[in-house]
Scaffold this motif. Structure first.
Motif, PDB file in Angstrom:
ATOM      1  N   LYS A 170       8.654  27.525   3.574  1.00 49.80           N
ATOM      2  CA  LYS A 170      10.263  26.966   3.854  1.00 49.80           C
ATOM      3  C   LYS A 170      10.818  27.058   2.815  1.00 49.80           C
ATOM      4  CE  LYS A 170       8.331  22.861   6.394  1.00 49.80           C
ATOM      5  NZ  LYS A 170       7.410  21.809   7.195  1.00 49.80           N
ATOM      6  N   PRO A 171      12.426  26.992   2.650  1.00 49.80           N
ATOM      7  CA  PRO A 171      13.289  27.046   1.673  1.00 49.80           C
ATOM      8  C   PRO A 171      13.391  26.355   0.590  1.00 49.80           C
ATOM      9  CG  PRO A 171      14.203  27.256   3.874  1.00 49.80           C
ATOM     10  CD  PRO A 171      12.548  27.480   4.324  1.00 49.80           C
ATOM     11  N   GLU A 172      12.130  24.444   0.931  1.00 48.15           N
ATOM     12  CA  GLU A 172      12.645  23.362   0.368  1.00 48.15           C
ATOM     13  C   GLU A 172      11.274  24.260  -0.647  1.00 48.15           C
ATOM     14  OE1 GLU A 172      13.049  23.503   3.392  1.00 48.15           O
ATOM     15  OE2 GLU A 172      12.289  21.641   4.318  1.00 48.15           O
ATOM     16  N   ASP A 173      10.299  25.289  -0.318  1.00 49.18           N
ATOM     17  CA  ASP A 173       9.286  25.564  -1.104  1.00 49.18           C
ATOM     18  C   ASP A 173       9.560  26.222  -2.290  1.00 49.18           C
ATOM     19  OD1 ASP A 173       7.136  25.828   1.779  1.00 49.18           O
ATOM     20  OD2 ASP A 173       7.286  23.974   0.436  1.00 49.18           O
ATOM     21  N   THR A 174      10.511  26.738  -2.279  1.00 43.02           N
ATOM     22  CA  THR A 174      11.574  27.687  -3.818  1.00 43.02           C
ATOM     23  C   THR A 174      11.099  27.007  -5.056  1.00 43.02           C
ATOM     24  OG1 THR A 174      12.706  28.330  -2.320  1.00 43.02           O
ATOM     25  CG2 THR A 174      13.678  28.599  -4.515  1.00 43.02           C
ATOM     26  N   ALA A 175      10.729  27.570  -5.292  1.00 45.83           N
ATOM     27  CA  ALA A 175      10.867  26.393  -7.284  1.00 45.83           C
ATOM     28  C   ALA A 175       9.712  27.359  -8.045  1.00 45.83           C
ATOM     29  CB  ALA A 175       9.337  25.459  -6.651  1.00 45.83           C
ATOM     30  N   VAL A 176       9.708  26.969  -9.265  1.00 48.78           N
ATOM     31  CA  VAL A 176       8.776  27.482 -10.425  1.00 48.78           C
ATOM     32  C   VAL A 176       7.606  27.136 -10.283  1.00 48.78           C
ATOM     33  CG1 VAL A 176       8.217  28.170 -12.918  1.00 48.78           C
ATOM     34  CG2 VAL A 176      10.861  28.579 -11.556  1.00 48.78           C
ATOM     35  N   TYR A 177       6.620  27.927  -9.862  1.00 42.31           N
ATOM     36  CA  TYR A 177       5.644  27.206 -10.044  1.00 42.31           C
ATOM     37  C   TYR A 177       4.751  27.639 -11.082  1.00 42.31           C
ATOM     38  CZ  TYR A 177       5.857  26.151  -5.004  1.00 42.31           C
ATOM     39  OH  TYR A 177       6.436  26.342  -3.466  1.00 42.31           O
ATOM     40  N   TYR A 178       3.483  26.704 -11.337  1.00 41.57           N
ATOM     41  CA  TYR A 178       3.309  26.554 -12.906  1.00 41.57           C
ATOM     42  C   TYR A 178       1.578  26.199 -12.417  1.00 41.57           C
ATOM     43  CZ  TYR A 178       7.721  26.299 -14.241  1.00 41.57           C
ATOM     44  OH  TYR A 178       9.426  26.351 -16.007  1.00 41.57           O
ATOM     45  N   CYS A 179       1.018  27.374 -13.042  1.00 40.62           N
ATOM     46  CA  CYS A 179      -0.717  26.850 -13.448  1.00 40.62           C
ATOM     47  C   CYS A 179      -0.917  25.934 -14.399  1.00 40.62           C
ATOM     48  CB  CYS A 179      -1.177  27.763 -13.625  1.00 40.62           C
ATOM     49  SG  CYS A 179      -3.127  27.979 -13.954  1.00 40.62           S
ATOM     50  N   ASN A 180      -1.427  24.528 -14.016  1.00 39.66           N
ATOM     51  CA  ASN A 180      -1.893  23.371 -14.889  1.00 39.66           C
ATOM     52  C   ASN A 180      -3.496  23.470 -15.209  1.00 39.66           C
ATOM     53  OD1 ASN A 180      -3.311  20.284 -14.883  1.00 39.66           O
ATOM     54  ND2 ASN A 180      -1.215  21.205 -16.318  1.00 39.66           N
ATOM     55  N   ALA A 181      -3.892  22.635 -16.352  1.00 39.18           N
ATOM     56  CA  ALA A 181      -5.215  22.752 -16.619  1.00 39.18           C
ATOM     57  C   ALA A 181      -5.075  21.618 -17.244  1.00 39.18           C
ATOM     58  CB  ALA A 181      -6.154  23.497 -17.524  1.00 39.18           C
ATOM     59  N   HIS A 182      -6.911  20.995 -16.876  1.00 37.58           N
ATOM     60  CA  HIS A 182      -6.198  19.652 -17.492  1.00 37.58           C
ATOM     61  C   HIS A 182      -8.199  19.634 -18.643  1.00 37.58           C
ATOM     62  CE1 HIS A 182      -5.980  14.667 -16.805  1.00 37.58           C
ATOM     63  NE2 HIS A 182      -5.556  15.456 -18.064  1.00 37.58           N
ATOM     64  N   ILE A 183      -7.875  18.799 -19.540  1.00 35.38           N
ATOM     65  CA  ILE A 183      -8.973  19.516 -20.308  1.00 35.38           C
ATOM     66  C   ILE A 183      -8.890  18.452 -21.232  1.00 35.38           C
ATOM     67  CG2 ILE A 183     -10.118  20.798 -21.698  1.00 35.38           C
ATOM     68  CD1 ILE A 183      -8.489  23.549 -20.935  1.00 35.38           C
ATOM     69  N   PHE A 184      -9.956  17.398 -21.323  1.00 36.46           N
ATOM     70  CA  PHE A 184      -9.720  16.161 -21.874  1.00 36.46           C
ATOM     71  C   PHE A 184      -8.486  15.890 -22.574  1.00 36.46           C
ATOM     72  CE2 PHE A 184     -13.553  18.831 -23.299  1.00 36.46           C
ATOM     73  CZ  PHE A 184     -14.705  18.196 -23.006  1.00 36.46           C
ATOM     74  N   GLY A 185      -8.300  15.163 -21.702  1.00 36.38           N
ATOM     75  CA  GLY A 185      -6.544  14.448 -21.638  1.00 36.38           C
ATOM     76  C   GLY A 185      -5.087  15.557 -21.947  1.00 36.38           C
TER      77      GLY A 185
END
Length: 115
Positions: free
Chosen positions: A86-101
């Motif tokens: 959808k148009p509202e999905d327009t964004a910069v998408y970031y990958c994230n890793a959660h490592i020991f806080g």
């Protein structure tokens, strides 16, 4: 040194699909929760989807039933399959890793959905 590199963003028409990929290095990928966030212009960064080391997933209400997160531990890669965009999905998408806080981030990939 932890590195997360996203790919797969682009321009797509509403109703279309894209598949984002994120390759991780510098971490023991298989044991770490991974996620995808997004940030639209003028808005705060928000969680889109997450996946634990056991494969348990969670999604933002706005993408449930349309997006699917998955991981391939052999390739140190996490994916985000995005359907019925959808148009509202327009964004910069970031990958994230959660490592020991600590949260680690990629540089992001732009997804633009035209109406």
């Amino acid at each position: 040194q932890v590195q997360l590199v996203e790919s797969g963003g682009g321009l797509v028409q509403a109703g279309g699909s894209l598949r984002l990929s994120c390759v991780a290095s510098g971490i023991i990928f298989s044991i770490n929760p991974m996620g995808w966030y997004r940030q639209a212009p003028g808005k705060q960064r928000e969680l889109v989807a997450g996946i634990g080391n056991g494969g348990i997933t969670n999604y933002a209400d706005s993408v449930k039933g349309r997006f699917t997160i998955s991981r391939d531990n052999a390739k140190n890669t996490v994916y985000l399959q995005m359907d019925s965009l959808k148009p509202e999905d327009t964004a910069v998408y970031y990958c994230n890793a959660h490592i020991f806080g600590t949260h680690y981030w990629g540089k992001g990939t732009l997804v633009t959905v035209s109406s």
